[in-house]
Design a protein around this motif. Structure first.
Motif, PDB file in Angstrom:
ATOM      1  N   ILE A   1       0.811  -1.171   0.016  1.00 43.36           N
ATOM      2  CA  ILE A   1      -0.203   0.023  -0.244  1.00 43.36           C
ATOM      3  C   ILE A   1       0.904   1.130   0.098  1.00 43.36           C
ATOM      4  O   ILE A   1       1.688   1.451   0.824  1.00 43.36           O
ATOM      5  CB  ILE A   1      -1.009   0.128   1.240  1.00 43.36           C
ATOM      6  CG1 ILE A   1      -1.861  -1.187   1.197  1.00 43.36           C
ATOM      7  CG2 ILE A   1      -1.804   1.258   1.407  1.00 43.36           C
ATOM      8  CD1 ILE A   1      -3.073  -1.180   2.255  1.00 43.36           C
ATOM      9  N   ASP A   2       0.683   2.069  -0.907  1.00 41.87           N
ATOM     10  CA  ASP A   2       1.476   3.478  -1.024  1.00 41.87           C
ATOM     11  C   ASP A   2       2.890   3.055  -0.958  1.00 41.87           C
ATOM     12  O   ASP A   2       3.754   3.954  -0.361  1.00 41.87           O
ATOM     13  CB  ASP A   2       1.021   4.222   0.005  1.00 41.87           C
ATOM     14  CG  ASP A   2       1.238   5.793  -0.314  1.00 41.87           C
ATOM     15  OD1 ASP A   2       1.260   6.170  -1.417  1.00 41.87           O
ATOM     16  OD2 ASP A   2       1.664   6.540   0.461  1.00 41.87           O
ATOM     17  N   GLY A   3       3.333   1.909  -1.656  1.00 43.19           N
ATOM     18  CA  GLY A   3       4.625   1.516  -1.706  1.00 43.19           C
ATOM     19  C   GLY A   3       5.202   0.849  -0.451  1.00 43.19           C
ATOM     20  O   GLY A   3       6.412   0.679  -0.478  1.00 43.19           O
ATOM     21  N   TYR A   4       4.523   0.859   0.492  1.00 42.94           N
ATOM     22  CA  TYR A   4       4.984   0.166   1.808  1.00 42.94           C
ATOM     23  C   TYR A   4       4.433  -1.294   1.878  1.00 42.94           C
ATOM     24  O   TYR A   4       3.498  -1.648   1.495  1.00 42.94           O
ATOM     25  CB  TYR A   4       4.445   0.876   3.037  1.00 42.94           C
ATOM     26  CG  TYR A   4       4.824   2.548   2.860  1.00 42.94           C
ATOM     27  CD1 TYR A   4       6.304   2.664   3.372  1.00 42.94           C
ATOM     28  CD2 TYR A   4       4.149   3.454   2.830  1.00 42.94           C
ATOM     29  CE1 TYR A   4       6.551   3.966   3.280  1.00 42.94           C
ATOM     30  CE2 TYR A   4       4.547   4.651   2.864  1.00 42.94           C
ATOM     31  CZ  TYR A   4       5.835   5.061   3.133  1.00 42.94           C
ATOM     32  OH  TYR A   4       6.134   6.354   3.303  1.00 42.94           O
ATOM     33  N   GLU A   5       5.126  -2.531   2.418  1.00 43.93           N
ATOM     34  CA  GLU A   5       4.996  -3.647   2.545  1.00 43.93           C
ATOM     35  C   GLU A   5       4.144  -3.746   3.801  1.00 43.93           C
ATOM     36  O   GLU A   5       4.522  -3.305   5.059  1.00 43.93           O
ATOM     37  CB  GLU A   5       6.167  -4.570   2.419  1.00 43.93           C
ATOM     38  CG  GLU A   5       5.783  -5.972   2.632  1.00 43.93           C
ATOM     39  CD  GLU A   5       7.081  -6.913   2.376  1.00 43.93           C
ATOM     40  OE1 GLU A   5       6.630  -8.128   2.525  1.00 43.93           O
ATOM     41  OE2 GLU A   5       8.246  -6.261   2.215  1.00 43.93           O
ATOM     42  N   ILE A   6       3.084  -4.499   3.872  1.00 43.82           N
ATOM     43  CA  ILE A   6       2.238  -4.950   4.999  1.00 43.82           C
ATOM     44  C   ILE A   6       2.311  -6.270   5.119  1.00 43.82           C
ATOM     45  O   ILE A   6       1.793  -6.890   4.212  1.00 43.82           O
ATOM     46  CB  ILE A   6       0.738  -4.233   4.832  1.00 43.82           C
ATOM     47  CG1 ILE A   6       0.648  -2.982   4.531  1.00 43.82           C
ATOM     48  CG2 ILE A   6       0.062  -4.285   6.147  1.00 43.82           C
ATOM     49  CD1 ILE A   6       1.363  -1.788   5.288  1.00 43.82           C
ATOM     50  N   GLN A   7       2.589  -6.690   6.609  1.00 46.37           N
ATOM     51  CA  GLN A   7       2.737  -8.188   6.635  1.00 46.37           C
ATOM     52  C   GLN A   7       1.641  -8.842   7.089  1.00 46.37           C
ATOM     53  O   GLN A   7       0.585  -8.207   7.848  1.00 46.37           O
ATOM     54  CB  GLN A   7       3.968  -8.234   7.765  1.00 46.37           C
ATOM     55  CG  GLN A   7       5.430  -7.936   7.332  1.00 46.37           C
ATOM     56  CD  GLN A   7       5.777  -8.862   6.069  1.00 46.37           C
ATOM     57  OE1 GLN A   7       5.375 -10.042   5.906  1.00 46.37           O
ATOM     58  NE2 GLN A   7       6.712  -8.361   5.219  1.00 46.37           N
ATOM     59  N   PRO A   8       1.405 -10.118   7.124  1.00 48.49           N
ATOM     60  CA  PRO A   8       0.371 -10.785   7.991  1.00 48.49           C
ATOM     61  C   PRO A   8       0.279 -10.666   9.335  1.00 48.49           C
ATOM     62  O   PRO A   8       1.469 -10.331   9.792  1.00 48.49           O
ATOM     63  CB  PRO A   8       0.416 -12.278   7.422  1.00 48.49           C
ATOM     64  CG  PRO A   8       1.436 -12.114   6.192  1.00 48.49           C
ATOM     65  CD  PRO A   8       2.376 -10.806   6.263  1.00 48.49           C
ATOM     66  N   LYS A   9      -0.639 -10.702   9.912  1.00 45.08           N
ATOM     67  CA  LYS A   9      -0.787 -10.704  11.464  1.00 45.08           C
ATOM     68  C   LYS A   9      -0.314  -9.418  11.858  1.00 45.08           C
ATOM     69  O   LYS A   9       0.022  -9.391  13.186  1.00 45.08           O
ATOM     70  CB  LYS A   9       0.013 -11.727  12.189  1.00 45.08           C
ATOM     71  CG  LYS A   9      -0.104 -13.150  11.523  1.00 45.08           C
ATOM     72  CD  LYS A   9      -1.521 -13.823  12.191  1.00 45.08           C
ATOM     73  CE  LYS A   9      -1.514 -13.847  13.634  1.00 45.08           C
ATOM     74  NZ  LYS A   9      -2.639 -14.360  13.992  1.00 45.08           N
ATOM     75  N   THR A  10      -0.738  -8.291  11.058  1.00 47.10           N
ATOM     76  CA  THR A  10      -0.391  -6.793  11.669  1.00 47.10           C
ATOM     77  C   THR A  10      -1.810  -6.444  12.328  1.00 47.10           C
ATOM     78  O   THR A  10      -2.886  -6.372  11.597  1.00 47.10           O
ATOM     79  CB  THR A  10      -0.087  -6.150  10.513  1.00 47.10           C
ATOM     80  OG1 THR A  10       1.127  -6.495   9.899  1.00 47.10           O
ATOM     81  CG2 THR A  10      -0.105  -4.693  10.793  1.00 47.10           C
TER      82      THR A  10
END
Length: 499
Positions: free
Chosen positions: A380-389
């Motif tokens: 999202i918006d160039g940022y990595e979002i990990q599982p279990k966040t």
């Protein structure tokens, strides 16, 4: 020498691999630095967490990362980012974290609010829309709404005749809980009675336990001991047993074949859920625990949010007398001398509707929505979002997003007279009830109660502050918790106009 050469070559290779991977990977969203073990837990303010997170977002941006103990956390603070989370990647962001208080009081996620994203949630949403919160069912509860609002007007009229100061916050909590008790349980508890006091005590404690801080949610290896020593675990268990006993009594009353149903206007929610259970008309084999879990979320969320929204609306109107004067004039001119604002009158009240939307924008009852948890990764918006966040959508901050709203911090209901923005989950600058798979299923039922009560308060009475108090003295501070209640009760004097 050869050993040194091999070690040097191996170290160099590791550095190259690390640099390559770092370049290939998308970075995590920015955020404030944290401490070992605690992360950013120590930075959280006890009061108004949504305001604190909004201030942080001014520095770190509308997509911000934190570490709460060992839990990676994401905070969303703009309409643009909210659309990404709640629409574009809704399937990834639509699950729930297993937070201790919420899980225990919901029978390990058997309700509709705190269960994870799975087939059970889909079936319970279908059941809720079909049997509990659909348009037909909301309309069937109309006689109960009108009766409770009529009782409210009569009660305040009694205060008005003596010039007594009214605690409107307290009165609205009682009205909201009375309505929920009648539609959910088929019972009405008289104010001040033994059953009413028991109900209020259980409700108040359940709200505290559901919103309570449990260190084990963030530092599992150490937190369980802290929660046990602090007494939070035993307090939670005690409240759970009280709630379970309360639900069990209500269900057994409904199962009693000799129960008197002659005074009932319509089926209550326990009747409906028991009927679905007996007819096996759901793909989920309902048990009594399923029914208790559903009662829990109706019982707690339904009472809390409606009362808070009416109180905040009246508060902001007392601070803006011109808006108060205009909305009262609109209602009274439209309704005339009927003596009561009926639900069919509400659709004509455009400025009244705008007042409610503007209050929802600035003083939304659930400022951080209910926390979500990711079940996969995404960019999202160039940022990595990990599982279990763990994910917080700060709708309080989104209501003040300058990219979406002109003069975002000013109370200007007129803005909604010239635009089609609504609060039903499609306009991401105004999402007080969420959006997507997790939008609040009780939205229509709750808003019908709010609009009926608020319209009649404005129609039937002129309002003034207690002697010696000015509008500048009204504070807008809130209690901490999932639902944002006014910290200082709203006390007013009512002058009867239509009774």
């Amino acid at each position: 020498m050869i050993v040194h050469l091999i070690l040097f070559s191996f170290t160099t290779l590791l550095i190259v691999i690390f640099v390559k991977n770092s370049k290939r990977k998308n970075p995590h969203p920015p955020g404030p630095p944290g401490l070992p073990i605690l992360g950013n837990l120590h930075q959280f303010e006890a009061n108004n967490t949504h305001v604190y997170l909004w201030r942080l977002s001014q520095k770190y941006g509308p997509i911000m990362s934190l570490k709460l103990g060992s839990v990676p956390t994401l905070v969303i603070s703009s309409a643009k980012m909210a659309k990404e989370v709640l629409k574009t990647y809704d399937s990834i962001f639509a699950s729930r974290p297993k937070l201790l208080g919420q899980q225990r009081l919901s029978y390990n996620g058997l309700d509709i609010a705190f269960c994870p994203l799975n087939e059970y949630l889909r079936e319970m949403r279908r059941l809720s829309i079909l049997h509990l919160f659909g348009t037909k069912q909301v309309q069937s509860f109309r006689p109960i709404r009108e009766d409770e609002v009529s009782r409210l007007v009569k009660k305040i009229s009694n205060y008005a005749s003596s010039g007594e100061v009214i605690d409107l916050s307290k009165i609205m909590m009682f009205v909201a809980s009375s309505f929920i008790c009648r539609v959910a349980f088929g019972k009405r508890y008289e104010e001040g009675g033994l059953e009413s006091r028991r109900f209020d005590q259980i409700l108040h404690e359940a709200q505290a336990m559901m919103n309570g801080f449990y260190l084990s949610d963030y530092i599992p290896s150490l937190g369980w001991l802290f929660d046990k020593v602090s007494g939070m675990i035993s307090r939670l268990e005690k409240n759970f047993k009280e709630l379970d006993s309360f639900y069990e009594e209500l269900i057994q009353e409904h199962l009693n074949k000799n129960r008197n149903k002659s005074t009932k206007v319509t089926q209550d929610i326990i009747d409906i859920l028991l009927q679905v259970k007996n007819e096996q008309s759901s793909s989920v084999e309902l048990t009594l625990d399923h029914i208790k879990a559903m009662l829990m979320i109706i019982f707690i969320a339904g009472t809390d949010t409606s009362a808070a929204l009416v109180t905040w609306t009246m508060t902001v109107l007392m601070k803006t007398p011109l808006a108060m004067k205009r909305v009262q004039a609109e209602i009274r001119e439209s309704v005339g001398n009927k003596g009561f604002v009926e639900e069919q009158d509400l659709q004509k009240l455009l400025y009244f509707k705008a007042i409610i939307k503007e209050t929802l924008r600035l003083y939304t009852p659930v400022p951080l929505l209910v926390a979500r948890e990711t079940i996969g990764s995404c960019i999202i918006d160039g940022y990595e979002i990990q599982p279990k966040t763990l994910v917080f959508v700060n709708v309080w901050a989104i209501g003040r997003d300058p990219e979406y709203w002109d003069n975002p911090c000013e109370f200007l209901p007129e803005r909604f007279l010239t635009c089609s923005i609504d609060y039903k989950g499609q306009d991401f600058g105004l999402i007080p009830f969420g959006s997507g798979r997790r939008i609040c299923p009780g939205l229509s039922l709750g808003m019908a109660t709010v609009e009926s009560a608020l319209a009649n308060l404005l129609y039937s009475f002129d309002w003034e502050l207690p002697p010696g108090m000015k509008k500048e003295d009204i504070d807008m501070d809130a209690f901490p918790g999932i639902t944002m209640h006014k910290k200082t009760p709203l006390t007013l004097i009512a002058n009867a106009i239509h009774c």
